[in-house]
Design a protein around this motif. Structure first.
Motif, mmCIF file in Angstrom:
data_model
loop_
_atom_site.group_PDB
_atom_site.id
_atom_site.type_symbol
_atom_site.label_atom_id
_atom_site.label_comp_id
_atom_site.label_asym_id
_atom_site.label_seq_id
_atom_site.Cartn_x
_atom_site.Cartn_y
_atom_site.Cartn_z
ATOM 1 N N THR A 63 -1.207 24.792 1.328
ATOM 2 C CA THR A 63 -0.317 23.103 1.686
ATOM 3 C C THR A 63 1.369 23.059 1.446
ATOM 4 O O THR A 63 1.732 21.698 1.893
ATOM 5 C CB THR A 63 -1.176 22.380 -0.181
ATOM 6 N N ASN A 93 -6.953 20.805 -3.700
ATOM 7 C CA ASN A 93 -6.725 21.103 -2.987
ATOM 8 C C ASN A 93 -7.145 20.712 -1.528
ATOM 9 O O ASN A 93 -7.064 20.999 -0.467
ATOM 10 C CB ASN A 93 -5.431 22.388 -2.893
ATOM 11 N N LEU A 132 -7.286 19.982 1.840
ATOM 12 C CA LEU A 132 -6.424 20.556 3.140
ATOM 13 C C LEU A 132 -7.498 20.167 4.243
ATOM 14 O O LEU A 132 -6.950 19.805 5.268
ATOM 15 C CB LEU A 132 -6.615 21.802 3.075
#
Lengths: 893, 428
Positions: B109, B129, B133
């Motif tokens: 990221t 996350n 993503l």
């Protein structure tokens, strides 16, 4: 009375000219002879009358469809104008890949007589744009020059498979356009003796059982007529007459056609009239006297001349209208009599024969013929279309046709039919591409589609219907997409108008089929398009989900299979088609949620993800679990079913059994069983027995698990997959394809692998192709190379390229193994051997540090396995390659 | 004086240049002997970068075979293409740094500069996350989004992450019509595919680029010469001529050739060669401003020295005697483990019977010496776990090879002859 087509900016008004020429009470139709079209802004009205060539509005405004007008009628209400036509196709409407069959460049104004029994020939009368001039040009003659652009030329006949010379009789010059329907029906008659597989097949497959509306009517009326003795003999007489015409040669027939009364519809009616009224007595008596020799002929001919049945059917079906007709058509009757008279002369058939024949015909050839006819009757298609999609309309029809309502035991099977229809639609799409593909590769254009079609037809009539449904549904969808209004009436109209196109849609290669012809294999751009054999699996999943959706209940299905067998892709396809049908309001709305066990960090996240996709809320796992619990305990809002796909379910269970992951599993299977939750859960995993392994009895008893297991692809299926992905680009040699698919099928049956190999092979081919001029196709050698690259073990190459000491060390390992008789040794033991070998080879002996370095290097490549690297000298060594491989690799040096 | 200074300066310059060359591992202009692999990889990455075709590939080769160098060269050429320059996102991960998926995700990221990155920090939980993503990658498509090259160094270590979540997701993206990605894995394990779970394996394209050096000794020597030669743009052409001439002569020398061959036989990779040459180059000084064979011999000696034998040189006589006693025990009992008491007995026998030069030691002193050996890990307890056995009776193993002991004795400064003889004698 008139409706406006908004799509064209020009408004047209349609009006019947004159009074109806005949009326069919049973069908509630009134037949007309001509129709006038007035276009807004123009003073002159265009009049189209029977036999004339007309333009019909289609997709392409520049190239409207061309047809010959055969009948015009209106239904009871008078609102709906329907035209029966004989189609012609333009060159651009012939599938691209078939155009080459013509063998020359088509003339820009050339059209072809379209002969396809599967094509509906009824159109909405209000789609008629106007008249057009068509000229028949004999095959040998060149196209006339200097004619105006408006004239179209017809030279050949197109029967969806090949171009054939057009019998000039089929083409009546426009002057004699008022030719009777039998003659214009001619092409079909002629087509029949040629072994048209599909037609024959259909004819044989007993489609009659399905009493579709119009056919139901038709057959019942016909049966009626057949059973009433008087009418029977009349019908018989007429057909006998026709037969005699046919026997007496084309000239005679032509003459008959030419001199026959101008009003094609009325002619039959009148005939029926006369036959009913007069011939009943006179003709039959005449027939009574005719000799026996006629019988054989009649039987022989009935089989071939199916058109006779057609001649009979209108006759008998119109028979109830007699009183009215007689008054109206008095003047015509004489000419008909003229036509009938010779019949009486040239044949003297005894009554016995007539008495016998009808029975016979009824029993054998006739019924076959009838079926054939029915199969071809286009109106049936129309009904089929309406039935699933537009239930309301169907009901209308039900009301006005008692026969139909009587003949609906199938309504029970409706859901089953719907299911199969939708599946079939799906498969059709896929199957078409596959078939096309294989066709493209095979290079034989003709047979490509026939087998598939036969398959479809030989299966039960349900499927047959389903197939039609699916086609039509597609069309409806398409239309809608193109911006037509959503009103049912309109849909129906528009669905009907372009019938010509749709029926061609099913034909092998439509020019409309989207294709993206990239020169290389399209990389895995469309993962959802797993073709071909979705079949059983897709059908099962579809049935499952659909039934749950319709019933508004919940359920759970467990899908297992090794990777790359299209589990996820199949489910996605099924959902897609379900959503499609939901859009058309055929089934209740459904909501699709997908989670993937591998795409979340821990099982608890499943709650969060489900909740987020369901309600767009964010919450902590525990809170989400509570919310979901509440949501699925209460009746589902909006009465919509939620379909939850849990991919890689195995990974939701990795945590210990008592933990929440396990609980989650219970919940996943528990929720669906709640009342009103309307939750359908599809779970996907690799192992077949996961439920048993994971679940204790308490849980196991709770799920009525529907299971399904995906088998690895067979080589045939893999081949299909490749060909469908190739999108008919001929990139592979046949053998190469075989090799890939067989190899992969033998190894894993993984479709992904198969495509990867092909992709690599094309790359190899591309590179080698740039060096030397080869065929440009991917051949065996390229595939072999790709296979080698992907599957061959690299250990031997690694050993050969290792340094001298590394090779010596491997040799020492083997020597030590042999000495110990074990497959494991410590470094110290091997080191001693190593040093000895160094001396034998005349190299300076390595010391321990160097020896260890060599050992570790081999260990990092995993040529040898090392255990306990802490142990230093007592490091345990095993080989990771077979001793034979090592020796082979070392010897080859 | 001034000339001498200049000479010094030039010499230091040359040395610096060579050291930098040997240490910094600069990318060569063209990878040696890896042409086909180079082409293959370049083509593959180019397709991703230019056409947006997703792909995945593994570069497999033993340590030091030039995997990273190959990738570096390919990326250098790829990035020099104008259409690629601004279009490709590069994400580099290393299995040794990103030891689990959580860290790896944050790193991805961060390197992609996604929206949840503020400054250099990534916010949100692991789960968020991942979801973020994946969503980001899913939204992209072939034509519009920038292709992403994922370089996973030490690929095999990623396979040890829990569930292989990261690999599954990256490879899944590479198999579907999402953002075009190329996943390039570097690993030295030949059996890396067996590490992958079947569902991950199915998603991997099975493309492997193998790097096995098929270098001959002649080429090896050529590389040595090239590495040691000064470039033509060296400030002092006279010095560089001289130097290059000496290098050429050096490479033809018999002893040097032997050293190189020994090194070559040991391993074909250039890293070990570089460390050898580095030691040699470091010995060049103002007093002898050319590379001589003696330098190489010395470097070779240093590099191939056995570490344990070196340790033995620093032991006291008592400790050495204990080692010899252990060696005898090993010989007598054929490698069976022993304890301190046995060693002490053996040592006492030696003192009583043969020794003239060695004094009698108290048992605690001997024990102390033994413990020192234990600390040096020259001896090791058999089972390292806690055991109730008294220290004297704890079973031990000697971690030295027979040859190592003998070698150490030979080289031990002022070793008493009776100790030597004891060591050489067959039994006790």
């Amino acid at each position: 009375m008139s409706r406006y087509i908004t799509r064209l900016r020009m408004r047209r008004a349609y009006k019947w000219n004159g009074r109806p020429v005949s009326k069919d009470r049973k069908l509630k139709r009134q037949y007309y002879e001509s129709m006038s079209i007035s276009v807004e802004g123009k003073t002159e009205d265009v009049t189209v009358s029977l036999g004339q060539y007309i333009l019909i509005e289609g997709d392409d405004d520049d190239n409207p469809f061309v047809a010959q007008l055969l009948k015009l009628y209106t239904d009871d209400s008078g609102k709906k104008k329907t035209a029966v036509v004989q189609w012609f196709v333009r060159t651009c409407e012939v599938p691209q890949n078939k155009r080459k069959l013509l063998g020359r460049h088509p003339h820009p104004q050339e059209i072809f007589f379209y002969q396809d029994c599967s094509c509906d020939n009824e159109v909405d009368g209000e789609t008629i744009l106007g008249a057009v001039q068509i000229e028949y040009v004999p095959v040998e003659d060149p196209f006339p020059k200097g004619k105006s652009k408006g004239i179209l030329f017809v030279k050949l006949l197109w029967d969806t498979k090949s171009f054939r010379a057009l019998d000039p009789e089929l083409m009546q010059p426009p002057q004699s356009s008022k030719s009777p329907p039998p003659s214009s029906r001619g092409p079909q008659t002629r087509a029949l003796p040629t072994p048209d597989l599909s037609v024959m097949k259909r004819a044989m497959s007993g489609i009659l059982t399905r009493g579709s509306m119009s056919t139901g009517k038709m057959s019942s009326s016909e049966a009626e007529s057949l059973h009433s003795a008087s009418k029977l003999s009349a019908a018989k007489a007429l057909s006998a007459k026709r037969r005699s015409r046919a026997v007496s040669g084309p000239h005679v027939r032509k003459k008959l056609d030419l001199c026959s009364p101008s009003k094609n519809m009325t002619r039959d009616d009148v005939l029926g009239e006369i036959l009913d009224e007069h011939t009943e007595k006179t003709l039959t008596s005449k027939l009574n006297t005719s000799p026996t020799g006629r019988i054989s002929i009649s039987i022989r001919l009935t089989r071939l001349n199916l058109n006779e049945e057609e001649c009979v059917s209108p006759l008998s079906s119109h028979s109830p209208d007699k009183p009215r007709m007689t008054a109206y058509d008095k003047d015509e009757s004489t000419s008909v009599f003229l036509g009938v008279q010779p019949f009486g002369d040239d044949d003297a058939e005894p009554l016995i024969s007539t008495c016998r024949t009808p029975r016979k015909r009824e029993a054998t050839p006739r019924s076959a013929g009838l079926r054939g006819l029915k199969a071809r009757t286009p109106s049936r298609r129309k009904d089929a279309l309406r039935e699933p999609a537009l239930a309301a309309l169907a009901e209308e029809e039900h009301e006005d046709s008692p026969v139909q309502t009587a003949a609906t035991p199938r309504s029970k099977r409706k859901s089953a039919q719907l299911v199969s229809s939708r599946i079939r639609k799906q498969l059709n799409l896929l199957g078409n591409t596959v078939d096309l593909q294989s066709d493209g590769v095979d290079g034989d254009d003709d047979d490509c589609f026939v087998p598939a079609k036969i398959d479809l037809q030989s299966s039960s009539d349900e499927e047959e219907e389903a197939k039609i449904d699916s086609e039509d549904e597609l069309i409806v969808k398409k239309r809608r997409g193109s911006g037509t209004s959503r009103s049912t009436e309109k849909t129906r109209v528009s669905a009907r108008t372009p019938r010509k196109t749709p029926s061609k849609k099913t034909a092998p290669a439509t020019p409309h089929t989207p294709r993206h012809a990239t020169p290389s294999i399209p990389s895995r751009s469309a993962p959802a398009r797993k073709p071909g054999n979705v079949l059983e699996e897709a059908r099962d999943i579809y049935n499952f989900v659909e039934s749950k959706v319709i019933d508004g209940t919940g359920g759970c299905m467990y899908i297992s299979g090794v990777p790359g067998t299209g589990k996820t892709a199949t489910v996605h396809e099924v959902i897609r088609s379900l959503q499609q049908s939901a859009e058309q309001d055929e089934i209740p709305h459904l909501r699709f949620i997908e989670i993937n066990g591998m795409k979340m960090t821990d099982p608890h996240q499943a709650y969060v993800q489900i909740l987020q996709k369901l309600t767009d809320q964010k919450a902590t796992p525990d809170h989400a679990a509570a919310l979901l619990e509440k949501r699925f305990s209460a009746p589902a809002p909006k009465k919509e079913t939620t379909v939850l796909l849990v991919d890689e379910v195995r990974h939701l269970l990795l945590v210990t059994l008592i933990s929440i992951g396990y609980f989650l599993f219970i919940i996943l299977f528990d929720w669906p069983t709640r009342r009103n939750a309307r939750l359908v859960v599809l779970t996907i995993a690799n192992t077949m027995d996961l439920p048993e392994r994971i679940m204790i009895n308490r849980v196991a008893s709770r799920l009525g698990l529907t299971r399904m297991s995906f088998q690895p692809y067979t080589f045939k299926q893999l081949q299909q997959i490749i060909t469908s992905r190739l999108n008919r680009v001929k990139a592979f040699e046949e053998d190469a394809l075989q090799l890939v698919s067989r190899k992969v099928a033998a190894l894993s049956g993984d479709a992904r692998r198969c495509l990867d190999i092909c992709r690599r092979a094309t790359e190899i081919c591309e590179h080698s192709g740039s060096q030397k001029n080869s065929s440009g196709l991917v051949g065996m050698s390229h595939v072999m190379e790709a296979l080698d690259e992907m599957f061959s073990s690299s250990y031997i190459a690694a050993i050969r390229c290792a340094s001298v000491q590394e090779q010596l060390f491997l040799r020492a390992v083997i020597a030590e193994f042999r000495r110990l008789g074990l497959e494991e040794a410590t470094f110290q033991q091997v080191f001693v051997q190593h040093q000895a070998l160094c001396r034998v080879e005349g190299l300076q002996p390595v010391n321990v540090s160097e020896g260890l370095t060599v050992c570790q290097r081999l260990g990092s490549c995993r040529l040898i396995l090392l255990e306990g690297s802490r142990l230093d000298l007592f490091l345990r060594i095993r080989l990771n390659v077979s001793q034979d491989d090592v020796l082979y690799a070392l010897k080859a040096d | 004086m001034c000339v001498l200074m200049l000479c010094d300066y030039v010499c230091v310059q040359a040395q610096k240049l060579l050291r930098e060359r040997l240490c910094h591992q600069k990318l060569p202009d063209q990878p040696v002997g890896l042409d086909s692999q180079y082409k293959h990889l370049l083509e593959l990455l180019r397709r991703t970068a230019v056409h947006g075709e997703s792909n995945s590939v593994l570069i497999v080769g033993p340590r030091g075979s030039g995997k990273t160098m190959l990738l570096g060269c390919v990326l250098r050429e790829l990035m020099s293409l104008r259409e690629v320059q601004k279009n490709v996102l590069l994400v580099e991960l290393n299995g040794l740094l990103q030891t689990d998926d959580k860290i790896a995700l944050k790193e991805i990221t961060r390197q992609l500069h996604l929206e949840n990155v503020v400054g250099d920090k990534v916010f949100g939980s692991f789960a968020e996350n991942l979801a973020f993503l994946l969503e980001a990658l899913k939204k992209g498509d072939k034509s519009s989004s920038r292709p992403v090259l994922f370089v996973l160094d030490e690929f095999d270590l990623f396979a040890h992450h829990k569930n292989q979540t990261l690999l599954y997701n990256l490879l899944d993206v590479s198999q579907s019509a999402q953002t075009p990605v190329a996943v390039v894995g570097l690993t030295c394990r030949l059996d890396v595919l067996e590490l992958l779970e079947k569902r991950v394996k199915s998603r991997f394209s099975h493309r492997q680029i193998h790097l096995f050096s098929s270098l001959s000794f002649g080429q090896y020597v050529d590389v040595v010469r090239a590495q040691l030669s000064l470039p033509p743009d060296f400030p002092d052409p006279k010095f560089s001529d001289e130097w290059n001439h000496s290098v050429t002569k050096l490479c033809e020398d018999k002893t040097v050739e032997e050293i190189l061959r020994r090194n070559f036989n040991g391993s074909k990779d250039f890293r070990s060669l570089h460390s050898l040459l580095f030691l040699a180059v470091s010995r060049v000084s103002v007093s002898h401003s050319t590379l001589r064979e003696a330098d190489l011999i010395e470097a070779c000696r240093l590099i191939s020295a056995d570490s344990k034998a070196n340790v033995l040189h620093g032991l006291s006589i008592l400790e050495l005697c204990l080692i010899i006693a252990m060696k005898h025990l090993n010989d007598t009992y054929d490698g069976e483990p022993f304890n301190f008491q046995m060693v002490h007995n053996e040592f006492k026998k030696f003192i009583q019977r043969k020794s003239h030069s060695i004094h009698k030691f108290e048992k605690p002193v001997v024990m102390k010496a033994f413990e020192h050996l234990l600390q040096l890990e020259l001896v090791r307890p058999v089972d390292s776990g806690v055991c109730k056995v008294q220290r004297e009776y704890q079973l031990m193993r000697l971690m030295l090879e027979h040859g190592q002991v003998m070698e150490a004795l030979q080289k031990y400064p002022q070793c008493p002859t009776d100790v030597k003889q004891w060591a050489l004698s067959a039994f006790g």
